[in-house]
Write an enzyme that holds these catalytic residues in place. Structure first.
Site, PDB file in Angstrom:
ATOM      1  N   ASP A  48      49.908  37.292  49.315  1.00  0.00           N
ATOM      2  CA  ASP A  48      51.002  37.781  50.175  1.00  0.00           C
ATOM      3  C   ASP A  48      50.418  38.516  51.392  1.00  0.00           C
ATOM      4  OD1 ASP A  48      53.128  39.012  51.362  1.00  0.00           O
ATOM      5  OD2 ASP A  48      53.784  40.106  49.581  1.00  0.00           O
ATOM      6  N   HIS A  68      32.420  23.886  48.662  1.00  0.00           N
ATOM      7  CA  HIS A  68      32.459  24.470  47.316  1.00  0.00           C
ATOM      8  C   HIS A  68      31.151  25.181  46.981  1.00  0.00           C
ATOM      9  CE1 HIS A  68      33.696  24.954  43.216  1.00  0.00           C
ATOM     10  NE2 HIS A  68      34.685  24.079  43.282  1.00  0.00           N
TER      11      HIS A  68
END
Ligand SMILES: CC(C)(COP(=O)(O)OP(=O)(O)OC[C@H]1O[C@@H](n2cnc3c(N)ncnc32)[C@H](O)[C@@H]1OP(=O)(O)O)[C@@H](O)C(=O)NCCC(=O)NCCSC(=O)CC(=O)O
Length: 470
Positions: A413, A170
């Site tokens: 996508d 992170h």
């Protein structure tokens, strides 16, 4: 006998930006990054339907995924870099040098894809074969630790699907930055697949912004946080337990709050308000969802307590979430800023306030007020972020949030449609809840939970019962 979800390793390689495409770059850590140094790695899985045999995947799709990943790393190079932690008092920083790369493992799985991506409770261990391991840190002769920041795994389910798994620290990127990377990789891959890449300039895409000078630190948070981190790091012990032992009794499930249910929940909350109170209340989808889940989680734990007298109604329970500060500070930060830019927020209520008749309403008020306070100063009280974090996590009774319904994970996508499912795997060890928008309903929210079997049954019963009353 092999477990149903065991994977077979087909290939292990390293992928980095194209050679000589990124100069040696050192990125300092800002006060926004430092709190995440001790956070365990993020583990994100995206599952896609992709009905090709393994050989076709290896010959046609895999080379495109690798090539597009390399091109993406050219701009998102911190994720292919190392975190450099020299001995105190030298500061930790992120360093990219030519040739740095991320580990990529290709695996094949014969498991049942529909079961793996299901929402119903499943053994928490089921997802771990798809999660890549980070390369181990190296320790240099002067005791500097060199920590790889990300690794990836592509798992092919022959003739049905693939899973893209990522593990990352992170400290390199918050949710907004990481999903910017994911969508950029997906977009480049998609363009290659449809043969568009040659005529499109990658530089015209929304590129990440790496200049850390935009993060101003008028209150001197950086030295304060570094001091805290050095103190922690000196006593910190790595969790060496085996994941299978930690998760032996855990199941994970996804609960969906539909758009209509959220609307009704908001209406129920507003109907409980006096007009004056209503003006002050912040009733967003995020707030009502968090309030509802927080209350149900506490109620679902009650059966663990054998005697009613064991329940301390005055005990404080805590809720923690992070807020994206890119548009919440006095100084401007580009929306494409790559790194961490999160305020860390804590809310507390007594147990009796949460499980009482108006528990959800009380939780909405508390969480909503915290969100509202961000408007008047997102860094208010920031000097206590790390101390609060340490103290509260030691007290227990803490629910934290991973992910967000605003990250657009289901818009990722690669050229074969939206993900069928996304999972934030580390919640099974961290105990957080994960939030995302919904894969197939606009305005709905997916909540990921990992609980003991008994708590999950209780939670499920409360969730189904209460939502039917909405
Ligand atoms: C502080 C918050 C958590 C909660 O704030 P709020 O309660 O005000 O909720 P919100 O910001 O979602 O939106 C409030 C209202 O603004 C409008 N609104 C805001 N953004 C919108 C958008 N993109 N599309 C449509 N509407 C939008 C809506 O009307 C919404 O109401 P309504 O909702 O009712 O329609 C959030 O603002 C925030 O900062 N979210 C990002 C947190 C984040 O980055 N987390 C990632 C952590 S890193 C991590 O976890 C790693 C990883 O994921 O891999």
């Amino acid at each position: 006998m092999a477990q149903p979800n065991s994977v077979k390793v087909l290939e292990i390689c390293q992928i980095g930006p194209p050679p000589k495409s990124v100069p040696t770059t050192s990125l300092p850590l800002t006060f926004f990054d430092i709190p995440w140094l001790l956070c365990r790695p993020m583990q994100r899985l995206l599952f896609y339907e992709l009905p090709y045999p393994t050989d076709h995947f290896k010959q046609t799709i895999l080379p495109i995924l690798k090539h597009s990943l390399s091109l993406t790393f050219q701009h998102f190079f911190p994720l292919a870099s190392n975190l450099i932690c020299p001995p105190r008092p030298l500061k930790p920083h992120i360093l990219y040098t030519d040739g740095d790369s991320a580990l990529l493992t290709i695996t094949e799985c014969m498991g049942d894809f529909d079961h793996i991506i299901a929402n119903y409770p499943r053994d928490a261990r089921d997802l771990h074969p798809f999660v890549p391991q980070l390369n181990p840190a190296r320790v240099l002769p002067d005791n500097t630790r060199v920590v790889p920041l990300m690794s990836l795994q592509l798992t092919v389910f022959p003739n049905s699907a693939i899973c893209i798994g990522l593990t990352f620290c992170h400290v390199a990127a918050d949710g907004r930055a990481f999903h910017h990377f994911m969508k950029s990789w997906a977009s480049i891959c998609r363009r290659i697949i449809i043969g568009e890449l040659d005529c499109i300039d990658i530089n015209s895409m929304l590129l990440p912004f790496h200049n850390r000078e935009v993060i101003k630190d008028p209150n001197g948070l950086e030295p304060n946080f570094l001091g805290e981190w050095w103190n922690w790091a000196s006593t910190w012990k790595e969790d060496t337990r085996l994941i299978n032992d930690v998760l032996a009794d855990k199941v994970r499930a996804t609960f969906v709050l539909g758009q209509a249910q959220i609307k009704r929940l908001k209406r129920r909350i507003t109907s409980q308000c006096m007009d004056k109170e209503l003006e002050q209340l912040h009733i967003s989808t995020f707030v009502v969802t968090c309030a509802l889940i927080w209350v149900y989680l506490i109620k679902s734990q009650d059966s663990r307590v054998s005697k009613v007298s064991d329940i301390d109604n005055e005990k404080l329970y805590y809720f923690n979430f992070v807020a994206d500060c890119r548009n919440r500070l006095e100084f401007p930060i580009p929306s494409t800023y790559f790194g961490n830019c999160l305020a860390i927020c804590f809310v507390s209520l007594k147990r009796c306030e949460l499980v009482g008749e108006n528990g959800i309403f009380s939780a909405v008020k508390a969480i909503g007020n915290k969100v509202r306070e961000l408007e008047s100063g997102a860094l208010e009280g920031a000097e206590k972020w790390l101390l609060d974090w340490k103290e509260i996590s030691e007290l227990g009774h803490l629910v934290t949030v991973a992910g967000s319904p605003r990250l657009g994970v289901y818009e990722t996508d690669f050229g074969w449609g939206r993900p069928k499912k996304s999972e934030v795997v580390q919640i099974d060890v961290s105990g957080a809840i994960s939030l995302a928008e919904c894969s197939d309903e606009d305005g709905a929210i997916e909540v990921g939970l990992a609980l003991s079997r008994e708590n999950m049954d209780n939670f499920n019963a409360i969730f189904q019962h209460d939502l039917n009353l909405l």
